[in-house]
Structure formats: structure tokens, C-alpha cells
Enzyme design. Sequence first.
Site, PDB file in Angstrom:
ATOM      1  N   HIS A  75       5.606   3.706  13.352  1.00 52.71           N
ATOM      2  CA  HIS A  75       5.814   3.815  11.900  1.00 52.71           C
ATOM      3  C   HIS A  75       6.895   4.863  11.660  1.00 52.71           C
ATOM      4  CE1 HIS A  75       4.109   4.147   7.642  1.00 52.71           C
ATOM      5  NE2 HIS A  75       4.776   5.284   7.735  1.00 52.71           N
ATOM      6  N   ASN A 123      10.031   4.868   3.870  1.00 50.59           N
ATOM      7  CA  ASN A 123       9.738   4.045   5.040  1.00 50.59           C
ATOM      8  C   ASN A 123      10.959   3.255   5.476  1.00 50.59           C
ATOM      9  OD1 ASN A 123       6.613   3.997   5.534  1.00 50.59           O
ATOM     10  ND2 ASN A 123       6.875   3.962   3.311  1.00 50.59           N
ATOM     11  N   ARG A 173       0.841  -1.200   0.000  1.00 49.31           N
ATOM     12  CA  ARG A 173       0.000   0.000   0.000  1.00 49.31           C
ATOM     13  C   ARG A 173       0.879   1.254   0.000  1.00 49.31           C
ATOM     14  NH1 ARG A 173      -0.830   4.824   2.498  1.00 49.31           N
ATOM     15  NH2 ARG A 173      -0.378   3.861   4.501  1.00 49.31           N
ATOM     16  N   ASP A 174       1.612   1.462   1.074  1.00 51.24           N
ATOM     17  CA  ASP A 174       2.358   2.708   1.262  1.00 51.24           C
ATOM     18  C   ASP A 174       3.492   2.841   0.253  1.00 51.24           C
ATOM     19  OD1 ASP A 174       3.094   5.083   2.441  1.00 51.24           O
ATOM     20  OD2 ASP A 174       3.586   4.232   4.388  1.00 51.24           O
ATOM     21  N   CYS A 186       9.203  10.201   0.889  1.00 51.84           N
ATOM     22  CA  CYS A 186       8.847  11.433   1.548  1.00 51.84           C
ATOM     23  C   CYS A 186       8.693  12.457   0.434  1.00 51.84           C
ATOM     24  CB  CYS A 186       9.939  11.857   2.525  1.00 51.84           C
ATOM     25  SG  CYS A 186       9.626  13.461   3.254  1.00 51.84           S
ATOM     26  N   HIS A 237      10.064   6.622   9.229  1.00 54.82           N
ATOM     27  CA  HIS A 237      10.683   6.860   7.921  1.00 54.82           C
ATOM     28  C   HIS A 237      12.171   7.086   8.132  1.00 54.82           C
ATOM     29  CE1 HIS A 237       7.317   7.615   4.904  1.00 54.82           C
ATOM     30  NE2 HIS A 237       6.738   7.131   5.968  1.00 54.82           N
TER      31      HIS A 237
END
Lengths: 309, 309
Positions: free
Chosen positions: A208, A250, A12-13, A241, A210
Site C-alpha cells: 500500500h 494514495n 473507503r480510504d 496525507c 502513497h
Amino acid sequence: MPPLQINEVAPRDGLQIEATFVPTAAKIRLIDALSATGLARIEASSFTSPKAIPHLRDAEAVVRGIRRRAGVGITVLVPNVKGAERALACGVDEINLVMSASDSHGLANLRMTPEQSLAQFAGILEVVASQPGGRGVFVNASLSTAFGCPFEGQVPEARVLELVERLLELGIDGVTLCDTTGMANPAQVAALCQAVLARFPEAPFTLHFHDTRGMGLANALAAWQAGITRFDASLGGLGGCPFAPGATGNVCTEDLVHMFEQMGVATGVDLDALLAVSATLPDLVGHATPGQVIKAGKADRRYPMPQRS
Amino acid sequence: MPPLQINEVAPRDGLQIEATFVPTAAKIRLIDALSATGLARIEASSFTSPKAIPHLRDAEAVVRGIRRRAGVGITVLVPNVKGAERALACGVDEINLVMSASDSHGLANLRMTPEQSLAQFAGILEVVASQPGGRGVFVNASLSTAFGCPFEGQVPEARVLELVERLLELGIDGVTLCDTTGMANPAQVAALCQAVLARFPEAPFTLHFHDTRGMGLANALAAWQAGITRFDASLGGLGGCPFAPGATGNVCTEDLVHMFEQMGVATGVDLDALLAVSATLPDLVGHATPGQVIKAGKADRRYPMPQRS
């Protein structure tokens, strides 16, 4: 030490911001391969409007097409009531709602202030409770910019704690604290994780991170030291980002798993199998991925002695 | 909290493996710019044979050409008695000797076992003590593969402690524990740092990490938590791991400084000035550098709100 639970977010991300659409069958193959590695959860897609995120327009087909495996939770991002209904109709294990801790990031990313998001979540929770099978679905909320907002700067810890409390009061089952643009540092992570765990000891918190500024694994270490055992991570470090061209996105799943396994912390993940899946990513997305262990090999890799003249 | 002392190794450890020779004047400009940022020490060059490391064949000219600044120690790598004599003749503040903790890495990299290195160090220490001005020079020893050897695997902690003890008994002033090929993990780093600090509380220990497997900053965090305040780091993350093509090399100075400053740990370094120097590296070495903060900006960077239709 309790084992970690890794939530793999690349499907997804990661895939949502790639330059090219990954075909549905390839997404299904990727998720099925990930399911076999021992990951606790996989964020499979997003039930957003196809116009908003065209690369995930095949959410239904992906979730219906993957092979479900005992012990591997399938979670999906859900932006509104309609998305929740679509997700529940596909039989997901978890839905993940997203809101921002800061007004300006909420408005920029979701067109909603935190207050508006909370009101919307209440409506989604009602729908979930009223749907057949909805009561068995875990409802998670991801709190973006919990460690700082790229527009406003610092988000006070007290504000994050207040929003977490309101989410839990609404009936949200778990909260993910997101360092959306890689602003967090280990001292801040330790402080916030200690604070939420002290105040809400029963709630499952996920972190979560990054790696935008290189602190992804250091922040994960600090969170784990504070007692956190649930982490989002993205295979190959996919995801990005949008504000920092060239910066990695991530925190990379295989690098995170590698670090903790090297430390003797069980993740439940077969790292060799995970690395094999990561090795398929460049063909899928058309570029090299920013993970390190995929290039260097695991720390226990041995090399032959060089021949010297 | 005591401030950190950062030893910048890019001019030696970074430039030695670049594809191209960086002209002497450019090296001097780089070191002079670094000297103005507040770094505690700079490893300026290596007094090795020009045949062994052609890119550092200008060691004398570099060390003699740089502007010396109060509070910034100039250290150089010295492989043998001849190198020590050359270095002392240039008026360095520190010499750094290198040995391996493992036999096979020592033989592959230096053609010496640890025992042979220790014997050689004794000879170098005698020379330093006998030279005019030599007694004021800090003699450091870098212990390669202290966290594992790429040929042999694990190096027992007891063996590392034994070698540290013998180095200090010889009269070495400080010891750098090097994770030469990025094998260390934070649990191992915490354990070894706690062990050396407990056993040798008076000795200045420096930690040298590589980001080969993404754990560079996490390992630095673990070392700092254990009480370490001295770190090697390389501007832009220059330097590499000859065994892991594509993997990043030394932990990146500006990323390390950024993390600790964000945590509220003083480094003495003007990060903006350091970033400005790092921005000159791609022109100098002909390629982009692996640092993250140089791409993403500092965590306190603010962005304008996007205009949405």
C-alpha cells in the site's frame, strides 16, 4: 509473470477524508462500476463508529446494496469486535484490520500500541471463527507505518518482520505493508519485500503506497520487482496525507494499472472502463483528482499532426 | 555506486513555455542559486531565434550574466549553426542539439526529418571545431521521442540504436534519450538503456523523462538500475506536455534528487538548498509547481503528535 491483484480502496480510504458526504446510492453506483472493471478486490467501506468516520456511516447499506460479482472480493475495514460482527452480518468476503508498526502512530491514530492491537486482533479472530460463515472470510491485517512513522521516523525492518510473524502466528490470512505517509523509497521497498517474501513465502502480502513524495509508482515497481503481485490503490489517487497539505495521497489506481499494463504485466483490469469510472469522480467529490493518465490519456494515445503555417 | 549527475533544465525547458517572460535578472538569480546547490549541469537558455521562443530572447545576457562556478557545466540549447556561433561566443561548456527519432515529430517540432537533423549536426560540429575554444566544448545531442512519438506511436528500438550510432559516428560527445511526451514505461526504459550501454559502453548517456503519465520517477529508477547515472530534470517539475493539458511536465528535480538520496544514491546536490530555490518558483512563474517534496517535505520530516481530547 503472474497477474497483479489490485485492491481498490477509494470507496473507503478515499471517501472517508473528503469534505462532503457521498450519498449512499452514489457510493453503490461507484462500487458497482468498479466491480465491472476486473479489479480483484474492493474495500467498500469501514465498519467504524459513525462518530469516528461520519462519511462512512452507511457501511451496512453500501455493502448490502452493491451487486456482488464472481471474482471480485468485497473487503471492509474493521476496527474492533463490534465492527467485525457488523461486517460478517453483511456477508463480506474479507475484513481488513489495521494496526501501526510504531507506538506513537498507533496511539495517535488508533489509541492503541502495536501490542494492544495484536491482543485485539486475537479477539476479532475468535469472533470471526465463531460466527456462521466467518471461517470463509479472509482476515487481512494492514500494518501502517511499515516504512516509517511521521512521529518517530524509521521503523526498523526487524520490528516489521517481528510484527508480521506475530500476525501470521495469530492466524491472520494476509498482511498489507502500508507506507502510510509516503516515506518509503524504492531501495527500502525492495529490501523489505525481499525480506518478508523470503521469510514467509506462503503468506499473501499486499503493498500500500502513497504518492506523497512522488515515489508511489517507483515504489510499486520496486515491490513488483521483488515479487509482490498484490497492491492497494485508489481510483483517481483519492485519499490523502493529513500531514502534507497539497500532496497527493494514495497511489492512483488507473496510473498503477496503466504503468503495469504498458510494461506487459497483466492486471486483469479493463483500463478504459476504469478510466471511465475515474472520470465520474470529480462530480462525486467536487474537485479534480490527482491522477495523471486521466488528464494525459494512455501512452498509446495518438495526436494529429499540428497544422503549421 | 557512482554518484548521479543531474542536468537542471528548468531555466530553458521550463521557462520557455511559461505564460509570462521571466526578467533577465530573475533568470540570472535563479541560475546562480541553482549553481550553488551542487547540480552537475544547468541548461541555461536556448540560442534560438527570438521569434521562435520569445521567452528566451535574452540568452546572451543570461549566459554572460551568470556567475560561473567550478564543477557546474553550463549548457545551452542550440538549434542551428548560427545558434552554435552565438553560444560559443558566450563561452558555454556544452551545447545541446535536438533532433527527433520519428519523422513526424521532427517535422512538427523542428521542420526537419531525422536525416536532415543529422546533416545539420555535421555542419554544427564543423563550426564548433573551427571556433576558438570550440574544441573544449562538449556537444550533446538530445534525441526526442526515443520512447515513442505522439503522432506515430512506437519508435522501434533498432531505429533509436541506429540514430545513436550515427550521432556518435558524427562526433557527438553524448546523447540524451528523451521521453518527450511521457510515453515511456519502466520495462521499455530498462530494455533501451541496457541496449545502448551494451552497444556503446563509452558514450555518456543522459535520460530525460516527463511525468505526464505519472511514471517519471519509476522510469528514472529503471534507467538507474540499468546503469544510467545522468539525468535531466526540471526544478519544480516546470515544463509541460503541449498535448496533455493539466498533466505534469518534466520530472521534478527535487523529487528525483530526494528519491535517489533516500535510496542512498549520491547526487552531489544539497537537497535543502535545492528546495529553497524551488520555493522561489511560484513568485517567478506566477503559479504553483507540480513537485511533491516541496509540498510534503522530505521523507525524514517529523511531525508533532496530535493532541487528542
